[in-house]
Design an enzyme around this catalytic site. Structure first.
Site, PDB file in Angstrom:
ATOM      1  N   THR A 101      40.332  43.699  34.130  1.00 50.39           N
ATOM      2  CA  THR A 101      39.286  42.798  34.617  1.00 50.39           C
ATOM      3  C   THR A 101      39.367  42.819  36.136  1.00 50.39           C
ATOM      4  OG1 THR A 101      39.391  41.402  32.662  1.00 50.39           O
ATOM      5  CG2 THR A 101      38.403  40.446  34.617  1.00 50.39           C
ATOM      6  N   LYS A 176      32.217  40.564  31.717  1.00 52.72           N
ATOM      7  CA  LYS A 176      33.528  39.917  31.551  1.00 52.72           C
ATOM      8  C   LYS A 176      33.592  38.603  32.307  1.00 52.72           C
ATOM      9  CE  LYS A 176      37.742  39.321  30.234  1.00 52.72           C
ATOM     10  NZ  LYS A 176      38.874  40.226  30.472  1.00 52.72           N
ATOM     11  N   LYS A 244      43.015  34.764  38.712  1.00 54.74           N
ATOM     12  CA  LYS A 244      42.386  35.896  39.410  1.00 54.74           C
ATOM     13  C   LYS A 244      40.960  36.092  38.925  1.00 54.74           C
ATOM     14  CE  LYS A 244      42.902  39.761  37.578  1.00 54.74           C
ATOM     15  NZ  LYS A 244      42.211  40.628  36.566  1.00 54.74           N
TER      16      LYS A 244
END
Length: 291
Positions: A101, A176, A244
């Site tokens: 990701t 995502k 993150k």
């Protein structure tokens, strides 16, 4: 289309999820070479016949398809660029599938660089955590050229069950972000519901039987709430990596002029937990916020 049993594959990153994913490719008959920073993490794969490479560049030599599953965008850049990186050591026509990701911007940069070298790059982040990786039931969201996606689809089918082509380079990463935004607020609700059940004097596990199959049902409620109740905070997905991801989503939302109050709140709670030393716990450790 690329048949698994006929192709040489390099897999970069064999952590919590990457090890299971690489194992599925090995079991499918792929000629597999692996690289990860800590060789011990690849031990079980090497015992089953995978080859070890000392650098990403060494791993990619003679590989037709390269999967990357590392931690942060900076880690993605590190394995792709430089003298010992993937681009410099791969052959023309190589397929790169980055399942980390990462940022849509970086995905587009990798795509352009691969194109310039006569190679193919797809951004293909996943959802499903350690369970999905272990059981080959990941959701895989893919951006890049449709033809490259169709070529590697047989390999992706060894890793997941919900594989959707989303569009041009970066589209997989944007999808995502949608996934992480939906999870972020949902995780607050799941943790709050379990704490509420406990404080109300109910049997939380019994409560789960009632609410997990109704309108409140979600993957997190079914898979992570039981871990919360057992005090199992081992990482299926690290808090530090979720922070993150939420940071990337907030930056992209700001770039688009969009407010994201639910995401902002979730990140603030996880930031607080990380500040208390929980960054290497699983995301279900949000439950501890109320303790």
């Amino acid at each position: 289309m690329i048949a698994p049993e006929t192709v040489a594959i390099a897999f970069i990153g064999t952590g919590v999820m990457g090890k299971s994913m690489a194992g599925h490719l090995l079991n499918a008959g792929c000629n597999l070479t692996v690289y990860t920073r800590t060789k011990e993490k690849a031990g079980s794969l090497l015992e089953k016949g995978a080859k070890w490479a000392g650098t990403p560049g060494e791993a990619v030599r003679n590989a037709k398809v390269v999967f990357t599953m590392v931690g942060y965008p900076a880690d993605v850049e590190e394995v792709y660029v430089g003298k010992d990186g993937l681009f410099e050591n791969a052959e023309e026509g190589t397929y790169f599938v980055d399942m980390t990701t990462s940022t849509p911007t970086l995905a587009k940069q990798l795509y352009k660089e691969a194109k310039k070298r006569g190679m193919h790059a797809l951004d293909a982040p996943v959802s499903g955590g350690d369970i999905g990786a272990r059981e080959a039931r990941l959701a895989i969201m893919v951006g890049g050229d449709k033809s490259a996606f169709e070529d590697v689809r047989p390999l992706l089918e060894k890793l997941g069950t919900n594989i959707v082509y989303q569009g041009e380079a970066g589209a997989g990463q944007h999808t995502k972000m949608c996934n992480q935004i939906a999870i972020a607020s949902n995780m607050i609700g799941v943790a709050e519901a379990m704490v509420y059940a406990k404080k109300a004097g109910l049997d939380p596990e019994n409560v789960l039987k009632s609410i997990s199959t109704g309108a409140a049902g979600s993957w997190s409620l079914s898979n992570l709430a039981p871990r919360m109740l057992k005090g199992d905070f081992a990482p299926g997905f690290y808090i530090k990596h979720f922070i993150k991801d939420m940071g990337i989503a907030l930056e992209e939302a700001e770039r688009m002029g969009m407010e994201a109050p639910g995401l902002t709140l979730a990140k603030s709670l996880y930031d607080e937990l990380a500040g208390k030393g929980e960054e290497n716990s699983g995301t279900q450790a949000l439950y501890k916020y109320w303790e």
